[in-house]
Design a protein around this motif. Structure first.
Motif, mmCIF file in Angstrom:
data_model
loop_
_atom_site.group_PDB
_atom_site.id
_atom_site.type_symbol
_atom_site.label_atom_id
_atom_site.label_comp_id
_atom_site.label_asym_id
_atom_site.label_seq_id
_atom_site.Cartn_x
_atom_site.Cartn_y
_atom_site.Cartn_z
ATOM 1 N N PRO A 134 0.844 -1.189 -0.172
ATOM 2 C CA PRO A 134 -0.067 -0.080 -0.185
ATOM 3 C C PRO A 134 0.629 1.313 0.031
ATOM 4 N N GLU A 135 2.245 1.221 -0.156
ATOM 5 C CA GLU A 135 2.928 2.381 0.205
ATOM 6 C C GLU A 135 2.587 3.602 -0.881
ATOM 7 N N THR A 136 2.098 3.471 -2.184
ATOM 8 C CA THR A 136 1.783 4.509 -2.922
ATOM 9 C C THR A 136 0.625 5.455 -2.315
ATOM 10 N N SER A 137 0.091 4.826 -1.323
ATOM 11 C CA SER A 137 -1.180 5.474 -0.594
ATOM 12 C C SER A 137 -0.465 6.441 0.218
ATOM 13 N N LEU A 138 0.687 6.299 0.456
ATOM 14 C CA LEU A 138 1.497 7.116 1.602
ATOM 15 C C LEU A 138 2.383 8.126 0.982
ATOM 16 N N GLY A 155 4.005 -11.831 -12.095
ATOM 17 C CA GLY A 155 3.932 -11.119 -13.496
ATOM 18 C C GLY A 155 3.709 -9.652 -13.353
ATOM 19 N N LYS A 156 4.490 -8.901 -14.284
ATOM 20 C CA LYS A 156 4.538 -7.345 -14.349
ATOM 21 C C LYS A 156 3.138 -6.829 -14.176
ATOM 22 N N GLY A 157 2.398 -7.122 -14.832
ATOM 23 C CA GLY A 157 0.942 -6.585 -14.962
ATOM 24 C C GLY A 157 0.232 -6.728 -13.864
ATOM 25 N N ARG A 158 0.255 -7.643 -13.098
ATOM 26 C CA ARG A 158 -0.525 -7.841 -11.788
ATOM 27 C C ARG A 158 0.237 -7.223 -10.732
ATOM 28 N N MET A 164 -0.057 0.061 -7.909
ATOM 29 C CA MET A 164 -0.736 1.419 -8.450
ATOM 30 C C MET A 164 -1.947 1.581 -7.510
ATOM 31 N N THR A 165 -2.519 0.391 -7.229
ATOM 32 C CA THR A 165 -3.969 0.679 -6.469
ATOM 33 C C THR A 165 -3.676 0.494 -5.215
#
Length: 260
Positions: A134-138, A155-158, A164-165
């Motif tokens: 969850p780091e991007t939320s911080l 895998g890269k996409g997952r 990102m989410t």
């Protein structure tokens, strides 16, 4: 050895390391990372320990992330040093141990918790496990190897979507992604991990350590995994375990590996 934030117990060839900060949902602070390094090092250096299991105390969390209060006011340089030191001291260290490490993921494995689980050689999870980065939320990114190990596993996409989410996936989705090997009920988690450990312990600990090195080489820049495999394969022929294993096979008996 006594620790403030973890427990380490040995029994029948298995050392179980438990992150024990239940009031903080076992969050990783700098001191806990240092203690984990010492516990893993001690277990790896112990000839009697054939498998290490790492888990969290209680039923809510494996590790619910890093202790944000420790680094909320860090500078750019301090942040970089935090990631570099943590990776060297714990996450890269665990990944490259010659003793197999099983992460028994009970409950939340978020941020640094998921990164510790991914640094382990493989993972089993309880049905109530929830995993995410969850780091991007911080306003930050995973700093303990998450951006590197997660794509290798799912895998890269997952991995891109999860990071990102900043969302969580449940145990069954983690199983579907290949992030964990098995999902079992909470009360069965440690016995199940121990059952796998007992299967591992039937085999040569020396050969297993060399297999870990060869497998890891495939994921390192500048390394030719095939060449590392050839070298480690050759080294096996100079071990007592190889003599015992091949002799036992030819004599149609169970091998008693000396671990040398």
């Amino acid at each position: 050895m006594n620790y403030e934030n973890i427990l380490s117990e040995y029994s029948n060839g298995i050392t179980t390391i438990t992150i024990n900060r239940p009031k903080k949902l076992n969050a990783l602070n700098i001191e806990t990372i240092r203690e984990l390094h010492e516990a893993f090092k001690h277990a790896n250096d112990d000839d009697n320990t054939k498998v290490i299991i790492v888990t969290g105390s209680g039923e809510k969390a494996f590790v619910a992330g890093a202790d944000i209060s420790e680094f909320a006011n860090f500078s750019v340089k301090e942040g970089g040093n935090l990631a570099a030191e943590g990776q060297e001291l714990l996450f890269d260290f665990v990944e490259n141990l010659s003793t197999p490490v099983i992460a028994a993921v009970n409950g939340f494995a978020l941020g640094g918790g998921l990164e510790l689980a991914m640094a382990s050689h493989f993972r089993v999870a309880s049905t109530n496990a929830r995993m995410g980065l969850p780091e991007t939320s911080l306003g930050v990114i995973p700093g303990y190897g998450g951006t590197q190990r997660l794509p290798h596993l799912v895998g890269k996409g997952r991995a891109m979507e999860m990071i990102m989410t900043a969302g969580m996936i449940d145990a069954n989705q983690a199983l579907n992604y290949g992030l964990v090997n098995h999902v079992v009920a909470q009360e069965e988690l440690l016995p199940f991990a121990e059952k796998i450990a007992s299967k591992i312990m039937r085999n040569s600990s020396v050969a297993i350590g060399k297999a870990i090195k060869a497998i890891n080489a495939n994921y390192k820049d500048g390394k030719n995994g095939f060449k590392v495999e050839i070298k480690q394969f050759g080294k096996c022929f100079g071990t007592e375990d190889f003599v015992e294993g091949t002799t036992a096979f030819l004599e149609k008996r169970k091998a008693e590996f000396p671990g040398k």
